[in-house]
Design a protein around this motif. Structure first.
Motif, mmCIF file in Angstrom:
data_model
loop_
_atom_site.group_PDB
_atom_site.id
_atom_site.type_symbol
_atom_site.label_atom_id
_atom_site.label_comp_id
_atom_site.label_asym_id
_atom_site.label_seq_id
_atom_site.Cartn_x
_atom_site.Cartn_y
_atom_site.Cartn_z
ATOM 1 N N PHE A 1 -3.685 -11.575 -25.067
ATOM 2 C CA PHE A 1 -3.754 -12.296 -23.798
ATOM 3 C C PHE A 1 -5.118 -12.027 -23.184
ATOM 4 N N ARG A 2 -5.900 -13.070 -23.032
ATOM 5 C CA ARG A 2 -7.275 -12.899 -22.569
ATOM 6 C C ARG A 2 -7.357 -12.428 -21.121
ATOM 7 N N MET A 3 -6.325 -12.703 -20.355
ATOM 8 C CA MET A 3 -6.343 -12.326 -18.941
ATOM 9 C C MET A 3 -5.579 -11.025 -18.687
ATOM 10 N N GLN A 4 -5.427 -10.192 -19.695
ATOM 11 C CA GLN A 4 -4.665 -8.950 -19.558
ATOM 12 C C GLN A 4 -5.265 -8.032 -18.494
ATOM 13 N N LYS A 5 -6.591 -7.983 -18.418
ATOM 14 C CA LYS A 5 -7.229 -7.144 -17.400
ATOM 15 C C LYS A 5 -6.908 -7.640 -16.003
ATOM 16 N N VAL A 6 -6.870 -8.956 -15.847
ATOM 17 C CA VAL A 6 -6.511 -9.540 -14.544
ATOM 18 C C VAL A 6 -5.074 -9.161 -14.199
ATOM 19 N N LEU A 7 -4.193 -9.254 -15.185
ATOM 20 C CA LEU A 7 -2.791 -8.883 -14.971
ATOM 21 C C LEU A 7 -2.674 -7.412 -14.607
ATOM 22 N N ASP A 8 -3.414 -6.556 -15.304
ATOM 23 C CA ASP A 8 -3.381 -5.121 -14.997
ATOM 24 C C ASP A 8 -3.867 -4.851 -13.577
ATOM 25 N N ILE A 9 -4.928 -5.532 -13.170
ATOM 26 C CA ILE A 9 -5.456 -5.355 -11.815
ATOM 27 C C ILE A 9 -4.425 -5.804 -10.788
ATOM 28 N N ARG A 10 -3.784 -6.925 -11.061
ATOM 29 C CA ARG A 10 -2.767 -7.419 -10.113
ATOM 30 C C ARG A 10 -1.551 -6.497 -10.074
ATOM 31 N N LEU A 11 -1.202 -5.912 -11.199
ATOM 32 C CA LEU A 11 -0.107 -4.940 -11.203
ATOM 33 C C LEU A 11 -0.473 -3.714 -10.359
ATOM 34 N N ASP A 12 -1.712 -3.253 -10.505
ATOM 35 C CA ASP A 12 -2.165 -2.103 -9.711
ATOM 36 C C ASP A 12 -2.157 -2.427 -8.229
ATOM 37 N N LYS A 13 -2.626 -3.621 -7.882
ATOM 38 C CA LYS A 13 -2.633 -4.031 -6.468
ATOM 39 C C LYS A 13 -1.215 -4.135 -5.925
ATOM 40 N N GLU A 14 -0.294 -4.630 -6.750
ATOM 41 C CA GLU A 14 1.100 -4.720 -6.312
ATOM 42 C C GLU A 14 1.682 -3.322 -6.096
ATOM 43 N N GLU A 15 1.402 -2.410 -7.000
ATOM 44 C CA GLU A 15 1.902 -1.035 -6.845
ATOM 45 C C GLU A 15 1.333 -0.390 -5.586
ATOM 46 N N GLU A 16 0.058 -0.607 -5.329
ATOM 47 C CA GLU A 16 -0.558 -0.076 -4.111
ATOM 48 C C GLU A 16 0.093 -0.682 -2.879
ATOM 49 N N SER A 17 0.355 -1.972 -2.931
ATOM 50 C CA SER A 17 1.011 -2.643 -1.813
ATOM 51 C C SER A 17 2.425 -2.105 -1.610
ATOM 52 N N LYS A 18 3.109 -1.788 -2.704
ATOM 53 C CA LYS A 18 4.451 -1.194 -2.599
ATOM 54 C C LYS A 18 4.381 0.166 -1.909
ATOM 55 N N ARG A 19 3.368 0.958 -2.271
ATOM 56 C CA ARG A 19 3.228 2.279 -1.637
ATOM 57 C C ARG A 19 2.944 2.136 -0.141
ATOM 58 N N ILE A 20 2.073 1.206 0.199
ATOM 59 C CA ILE A 20 1.738 0.987 1.608
ATOM 60 C C ILE A 20 2.965 0.496 2.369
ATOM 61 N N PHE A 21 3.728 -0.408 1.751
ATOM 62 C CA PHE A 21 4.946 -0.916 2.384
ATOM 63 C C PHE A 21 5.949 0.210 2.595
ATOM 64 N N LYS A 22 6.113 1.055 1.593
ATOM 65 C CA LYS A 22 7.053 2.187 1.700
ATOM 66 C C LYS A 22 6.628 3.134 2.817
ATOM 67 N N LYS A 23 5.320 3.374 2.914
ATOM 68 C CA LYS A 23 4.813 4.249 3.971
ATOM 69 C C LYS A 23 5.093 3.645 5.347
ATOM 70 N N ALA A 24 4.858 2.339 5.494
ATOM 71 C CA ALA A 24 5.121 1.663 6.768
ATOM 72 C C ALA A 24 6.615 1.692 7.098
ATOM 73 N N GLN A 25 7.445 1.537 6.080
ATOM 74 C CA GLN A 25 8.886 1.581 6.283
ATOM 75 C C GLN A 25 9.337 2.979 6.714
ATOM 76 N N ASP A 26 8.759 4.005 6.112
ATOM 77 C CA ASP A 26 9.080 5.381 6.491
ATOM 78 C C ASP A 26 8.674 5.657 7.938
ATOM 79 N N GLU A 27 7.501 5.171 8.320
ATOM 80 C CA GLU A 27 7.041 5.367 9.701
ATOM 81 C C GLU A 27 7.967 4.661 10.689
ATOM 82 N N LYS A 28 8.420 3.461 10.342
ATOM 83 C CA LYS A 28 9.353 2.739 11.214
ATOM 84 C C LYS A 28 10.673 3.505 11.324
ATOM 85 N N ASN A 29 11.150 4.024 10.189
ATOM 86 C CA ASN A 29 12.404 4.781 10.204
ATOM 87 C C ASN A 29 12.278 6.049 11.054
ATOM 88 N N LYS A 30 11.116 6.712 10.966
ATOM 89 C CA LYS A 30 10.896 7.907 11.791
ATOM 90 C C LYS A 30 10.893 7.546 13.269
#
Length: 147
Positions: free
Chosen positions: A6-35
């Motif tokens: 797949f020629r766009m594998q690097k693009v997919l990997d970058i988007r996966l990393d960005k999604e994981e980072e966004s998940k971490r940020i979302f989880k942090k925001a959710q924890d702050e709201k819960n606190k």
């Protein structure tokens, strides 16, 4: 399948990393709201506990209790505002996460379509080879029968 690249594998990997980072940020925001929610509930419980009038207390104790209740009421107002802001931030982070997931899924769909096309092409090549071998075998058998 081993030959598929797949020629766009690097693009997919970058988007996966960005999604994981966004998940971490979302989880942090959710924890702050819960606190903040927990803190608000604690203050409300304390306010309800100490706002009840106790007739067995002295005037000084009543005054101290009243001042404490006023401070709790003020803190409840501040935390309510803070909670509203955290909910807005959480909604923003949720939308960002959804967007990142859409971007990732778009590239994954492209990859899946390319993989399916590759598999189909490989099956066609294999089928042509099998047909060719069958044809050679048929020709060889008919020559042997004629001799």
């Amino acid at each position: 399948m081993a030959g598929f690249k797949f020629r766009m594998q690097k693009v997919l990997d970058i988007r996966l990393d960005k999604e994981e980072e966004s998940k971490r940020i979302f989880k942090k925001a959710q924890d702050e709201k819960n606190k903040a929610e927990q803190k608000l509930n604690d203050f409300k419980n304390k306010y309800n506990k100490y706002s009840k009038i106790d007739t067995n207390c002295s005037m000084i104790e009543k005054k101290i209790r009243q001042n404490y209740c006023n401070a709790l009421y003020f803190n409840i107002g501040e935390i309510t505002t803070e909670l509203e802001n955290k909910v807005k931030i959480l909604d923003k982070k949720r939308e960002e996460l959804k967007q990142k997931q859409i971007e990732r899924k778009t590239v994954e769909i492209l990859r899946d379509k390319q993989r399916d096309a590759y598999i189909k092409e490989q099956k066609l090549i294999e089928q042509k080879n099998n047909d060719e071998f069958a044809l050679y075998a048929y020709i060889r058998n008919t020559k042997n029968q004629q001799l």
